[in-house]
Design a protein around this motif. Structure first.
Motif, PDB file in Angstrom:
ATOM      1  N   ILE A 274       2.493   3.212  19.165  1.00  0.00           N
ATOM      2  CA  ILE A 274       1.942   1.938  18.703  1.00  0.00           C
ATOM      3  C   ILE A 274       2.759   0.817  19.340  1.00  0.00           C
ATOM      4  CG2 ILE A 274       1.410   0.526  16.680  1.00  0.00           C
ATOM      5  CD1 ILE A 274      -0.041   3.293  16.748  1.00  0.00           C
TER       6      ILE A 274
ATOM      7  N   ILE B 225       0.834  -1.212   0.000  1.00  0.00           N
ATOM      8  CA  ILE B 225       0.000   0.000   0.000  1.00  0.00           C
ATOM      9  C   ILE B 225       0.866   1.258   0.000  1.00  0.00           C
ATOM     10  CG2 ILE B 225      -0.280   0.117   2.518  1.00  0.00           C
ATOM     11  CD1 ILE B 225      -3.039   0.962  -0.022  1.00  0.00           C
ATOM     12  N   THR B 226       2.015   1.219   0.666  1.00  0.00           N
ATOM     13  CA  THR B 226       2.850   2.422   0.712  1.00  0.00           C
ATOM     14  C   THR B 226       3.268   2.834  -0.693  1.00  0.00           C
ATOM     15  OG1 THR B 226       3.616   1.686   2.869  1.00  0.00           O
ATOM     16  CG2 THR B 226       4.830   3.489   1.865  1.00  0.00           C
TER      17      THR B 226
HETATM   18  C1  WTA Z   1       2.148  -1.596  11.488  1.00  0.00           C
HETATM   19  C2  WTA Z   1       1.633  -0.487   6.130  1.00  0.00           C
HETATM   20  C3  WTA Z   1       4.065   1.251  14.264  1.00  0.00           C
HETATM   21  C4  WTA Z   1       0.873  -1.711  12.310  1.00  0.00           C
HETATM   22  C5  WTA Z   1       1.437   1.019   5.898  1.00  0.00           C
HETATM   23  C6  WTA Z   1      -0.207  -1.765  11.250  1.00  0.00           C
HETATM   24  C7  WTA Z   1       3.164   0.558  12.271  1.00  0.00           C
HETATM   25  C8  WTA Z   1       0.466  -2.553  10.155  1.00  0.00           C
HETATM   26  C9  WTA Z   1       3.481   1.812  11.685  1.00  0.00           C
HETATM   27  C10 WTA Z   1      -0.108  -2.262   8.804  1.00  0.00           C
HETATM   28  C11 WTA Z   1       4.149   2.784  12.495  1.00  0.00           C
HETATM   29  C12 WTA Z   1       2.482   0.562  10.218  1.00  0.00           C
HETATM   30  N1  WTA Z   1       4.417   2.461  13.773  1.00  0.00           N
HETATM   31  N2  WTA Z   1       3.461   0.292  13.554  1.00  0.00           N
HETATM   32  N3  WTA Z   1       4.517   3.975  12.036  1.00  0.00           N
HETATM   33  N4  WTA Z   1       3.040   1.777  10.417  1.00  0.00           N
HETATM   34  N5  WTA Z   1       2.566  -0.184  11.326  1.00  0.00           N
HETATM   35  O1  WTA Z   1      -1.149  -2.993   6.058  1.00  0.00           O
HETATM   36  O2  WTA Z   1       0.915  -2.901  13.054  1.00  0.00           O
HETATM   37  O3  WTA Z   1       1.279  -3.409   5.487  1.00  0.00           O
HETATM   38  O4  WTA Z   1      -1.383  -2.414  11.692  1.00  0.00           O
HETATM   39  O5  WTA Z   1       0.416  -1.122   6.028  1.00  0.00           O
HETATM   40  O6  WTA Z   1       1.840  -2.140  10.215  1.00  0.00           O
HETATM   41  O7  WTA Z   1       0.636  -2.894   7.788  1.00  0.00           O
HETATM   42  P1  WTA Z   1       0.279  -2.677   6.270  1.00  0.00           P
END
Ligand code: WTA
Length: 646
Positions: free
Chosen positions: A509, A307-308
Motif C-alpha cells: 500500500i 473501526i479496529t
Molecule cells: C490506511 C483503519 C497501509 C489506508 C483500519 C486505508 C493502511 C486507511 C493499512 C483506512 C495497512 C489501513 N497498510 N495502509 N496495513 N491499514 N491503512 O478507515 O490508507 O481508519 O485507506 O481504517 O488507513 O483507515 P480507517
C-alpha cells in the motif's frame, strides 16, 4: 533504505497453524470462484442463525447496493455472548487493564451477559426501540463494550464517537444520526490525565434538543455539572434491572452501527454496517488472521472509537469466544515499557497495534524492553498505515524476539474487516507489504481510466465483487455512498488508496490518492481541517496537505491566507493550532502553519494541492509545471517561506 528481506513462515508455527499455504490457496480460490457456496459454509460455521437466509448475496455496485444472507435472522449478542455460556460461562471474555497499572479486572462471559442485559433493559426503560440510534462517547472501560452490545441486544444502532473528539465534532455526529440517547462517563483517564467527557457532552447536547437521555458511568467520580432531567447515572439505571433480556430477532441486513469517518470532501460520513455479513467478516478474519485458538489471550490496542476497536476488540473476538484485552491507557504511561509489562502481566499471546505506536516506542530505546520477558507472545499484528521496514524489523526482532510472525493488515472503516493481510501460517512475510488478499477479497489495480492492470505494477486499489462486511450506505445520504465508492471506477469498490503489486503477487500500500491524511493512524480529511481554519476570524483561506513525519507517518501542514487587517505572528499561529484542536479534537492539531499571501490556483480557481504537497515535503526538484497557474509567482513566495520540518 533498509534492504527488504523475506521471512518464511517459521516451521513450528506452520505445523500448528489453522491455515497453511495449501489450505489458503484452496480456500481463497473457492471464495472467489464460488463465493455463494464459500460464504454460506462460513456463515454456518462461524455464526448461529435464528432463521436461515433465502439468498446468500445480492449486489449492484452501480447503485451501491449490497445485501448478504437475505431474509436470514440473527442477533449479534447471541453470537458474541449467549452461545458461549453453555461451556464457558466462567471463562474470561474481557480482561480490562486500567490506565493505572495497579487496576485491572477480568470479566467472564456470564458477567458480560448480565451487564449487557441490564443495560439493554435500562435502555428499553428509557424508551429506546429497535432502529433507534444511540451515541456512545466513552473511555476504554468495559462499559463501552457493554454499551455497544446492549444496543445490539435490542436492535438499537450505535454510533461510537472517539473520546478525543471535541464537543462540536460530537454534536455534528449526534445530529447527523439523530441520536436521542448518549452514553458517556464522567471523565476518561489516559496517561494519568483526566479527559472531560461529560463536560463535552453537556456542551454538545445543549445544541441537540432531540437528546432525551444522557447515561453517565462514574469512572473517576469527579464532580460534574448535571444537565437536569435528561441525566441519569449508569449505575442507577442498571442496578435494579433484570439480568435477563431477550435478544431482538434482527434481519441480517438490519443496521448494527454507524461509524463516522473522514473523506476528501465535506463533513465526516456515517459509514453504515449491518448485522449478519459484518459479524461474519469480523469473526472469520479474527480467527484466521490471528490464528486464534481457544484460551489464548488476544490484545488489540485500538480505541473502540475506531473501526479496529469495533471489529477486533469487540465483535470479532467475542463472536469467536476469545479473551480480548481492553486497555484504558497509553503505551507511554507510566513509561514506554507499559505494553510489554501488560503482555507479561496478562500473558498475552497475540498483540495487534499501529505502526505509529511502534515508531514512538522504538524511538524511546530498547531499555524499555529489557524489563519484560514477552515469552507469551506468539503472533504480532499492525494496522492503520503502511509500516516502514525499520519499524517492522524492530517489532519482529526486538519485541517478538524473531519468533513471532507479523500480520500487516490492510483495511478500512468501510470494508468492515481486513481485506489484505498475510495469514501467519501461510504467507512468507516481506516487511512493509500487507501481502495477499484475504478470503473473498478480489483486489485489482486500476489505471486512471479504470483499466485493470496486470502483473507487477502500481495503480489505484479497488475491489471487484462484494464481501460480507462491506459498507451498506452512508447514513442518511446513500447518494454520497455511490459517489464516493462506486462512481470513479464503475463496477468496482474504490478504496482511495494507491498500491503496488510485486512479482509474487504481494500488495504494497503506497498511501491515499485523495485528500485524506493518515496522521498517527487516524484518518482525517484535509477539507475538515480547512473548514476549522476558515471558521477563525483571522483566516481568509486555507489549504492543508500532509507531509512525511517520522513518528506520525504523516504530519499536518497548513497554508493560511489572512484577512486584511490581521498580522502574521507566532502567537497567531499558535492560536490557530489550538483553534483547530478545539474545533475537531487534539488529533487534528496542525504541525505546521505557514503564512501564505496567496495560494497556487489554476485560472478556474482550483487550488493545486500537488504543488503544496511538494513544497511541504521539501521536494522542490519534482514540483512540476507551474505555468498553468493564474499567478505563478505565488509559488516562489511559498518556497522562500516554507517551514522545513525538524
Ligand atoms: C490506511 C483503519 C497501509 C489506508 C483500519 C486505508 C493502511 C486507511 C493499512 C483506512 C495497512 C489501513 N497498510 N495502509 N496495513 N491499514 N491503512 O478507515 O490508507 O481508519 O485507506 O481504517 O488507513 O483507515 P480507517
Amino acid at each position: 533504505m533498509h534492504e527488504i528481506s523475506t521471512h518464511p513462515v517459521p516451521e513450528d508455527f506452520k505445523a500448528n497453524a489453522l491455515v497453511n499455504d495449501e489450505l489458503y490457496q484452496q480456500m481463497y480460490r473457492a471464495s472467489i470462484e464460488q463465493p455463494e457456496q464459500f460464504w454460506a459454509e462460513q456463515a454456518n460455521k462461524f455464526l448461529d442463525w435464528r432463521k436461515p437466509w433465502t439468498k446468500v448475496v445480492e449486489q449492484d455496485f452501480h447503485q451501491g447496493q449490497v445485501a448478504w444472507f437475505v431474509d436470514g435472522k440473527i442477533n449479534v449478542t447471541e453470537n458474541c455472548i449467549d452461545r458461549h455460556l453453555a461451556d464457558r460461562a466462567n471463562d474470561t471474555a474481557i480482561i480490562w487493564e486500567g490506565d493505572n497499572p495497579n487496576e485491572s479486572q477480568n470479566i467472564s462471559y456470564q458477567q458480560l451477559h448480565d451487564k449487557v442485559c441490564q443495560l439493554a433493559n435500562g435502555l428499553k426503560q428509557r424508551g429506546v426501540n429497535k432502529g433507534d440510534r444511540v451515541c456512545i462517547y466513552m473511555p476504554m472501560i468495559p462499559e463501552a463494550a457493554y454499551a455497544m452490545l446492549a444496543c445490539a441486544r435490542i436492535g438499537a444502532v450505535h454510533s461510537v464517537v472517539f473520546g478525543g473528539f471535541s464537543p462540536d465534532a460530537l454534536k455534528d455526529r449526534i445530529e447527523n444520526a439523530d441520536c436521542q440517547v448518549v452514553i458517556t462517563a464522567d471523565e476518561g483517564l489516559r496517561g494519568g490525565k483526566a479527559v472531560p467527557l461529560k463536560a463535552n457532552v453537556n456542551i454538545a447536547v445543549a445544541q441537540c434538543p432531540n437528546v432525551h437521555t444522557v447515561i453517565t458511568v462514574e469512572r473517576t467520580g469527579a464532580d460534574i455539572a448535571s444537565n437536569g432531567d435528561i441525566d441519569i447515572s449508569y449505575n442507577a439505571l442498571c442496578e435494579t434491572q433484570s439480568r435477563r433480556c431477550d435478544a431482538e430477532e434482527m434481519d441480517s441486513e438490519d443496521p448494527l452501527f454507524i461509524l463516522y469517518t473522514s473523506g476528501s470532501t465535506g463533513k465526516p460520513k456515517g459509514v453504515l454496517h449491518t448485522t449478519g455479513g459484518y459479524l461474519l467478516g469480523a469473526a472469520i478474519s479474527h480467527k484466521y488472521i490471528f490464528d486464534y485458538n481457544p484460551g489464548e489471550i488476544y490484545w488489540c490496542t485500538a480505541d473502540v472509537g475506531w473501526i479496529t476497536g469495533h471489529s477486533y476488540i469487540v465483535y470479532g473476538p467475542l463472536a469467536n469466544g476469545a479473551t480480548t484485552l481492553m486497555f484504558e491507557g497509553v503505551p507511554t504511561y507510566p513509561d514506554a515499557s507499559r505494553c510489554w509489562q501488560v503482555i507479561d502481566k496478562h500473558q498475552v499471546n497475540i498483540f495487534y497495534t499501529a505502526p505509529t505506536a511502534l515508531r514512538a516506542l522504538m524511538a524511546q530505546g530498547d531499555q524499555y524492553l529489557t524489563t519484560s520477558s514477552r515469552q507469551s507472545l506468539r503472533l504480532l499484528g499492525t494496522v492503520g498505515e503502511p509500516i516502514n521496514p525499520e519499524a517492522w524489523e524492530w517489532y519482529h526482532q526486538e519485541v517478538g524476539q524473531s519468533r513471532c510472525p507479523i500480520v500487516d493488515t490492510w483495511w478500512q472503516t468501510e470494508t468492515g474487516s481486513v481485506l489484505i493481510t498475510p495469514l501467519p501460517g501461510a504467507n512468507s512475510l516481506k516487511p512493509g507489504s500487507a501481502t495477499r488478499p484475504f478470503f473473498g477479497a478480489n483486489p485489482v489495480l486500476l489505471d486512471p481510466d479504470g483499466n485493470e492492470l496486470e502483473g507487477a505494477v502500481s495503480g489505484n486499489l479497488a475491489f471487484k465483487g462484494a464481501w460480507p462486511s462491506q459498507i451498506r450506505s452512508v447514513y442518511g445520504d446513500h447518494q454520497r455512498c455511490i459517489d464516493t465508492y462506486y462512481t470513479t471506477y464503475p463496477g468496482y469498490y474504490t478504496t482511495g488508496d494507491g498500491a503496488r503489486r510485486d512479482e509474487d503477487g504481494y500488495y504494497w500500500i503506497t498511501g491515499r490518492v485523495d485528500d485524506v491524511l493518515n496522521v498517527s493512524g487516524h484518518r482525517m480529511g484535509t477539507a475538515e481541517i480547512e473548514s476549522a481554519l476558515v471558521l477563525q476570524d483571522a483566516v481568509a483561506e486555507a489549504a492543508v496537505v500532509g507531509y512525511p513525519h517520522d513518528v506520525k507517518g504523516q504530519g499536518i501542514y497548513c497554508y493560511v491566507t489572512l484577512m486584511t487587517g490581521y498580522e502574521w505572528s507566532e502567537e497567531l499561529m499558535q492560536q490557530l493550532r489550538s483553534d483547530v484542536a478545539k474545533e475537531i479534537g487534539a488529533i487534528a492539531r496542525p504541525d505546521i502553519i505557514q503564512f501564505a499571501p496567496g495560494l497556487p490556483k489554476t485560472r478556474s480557481g482550483k487550488i493545486m494541492r500537488r504543488i503544496l504537497r511538494k513544497i511541504a515535503a521539501d521536494e522542490l526538484d519534482t514540483l512540476g509545471d507551474t505555468s498553468t497557474l493564474a499567478d505563478p509567482t505565488v509559488v516562489d513566495d511559498l518556497i522562500d517561506n516554507r517551514v522545513i520540518p525538524k
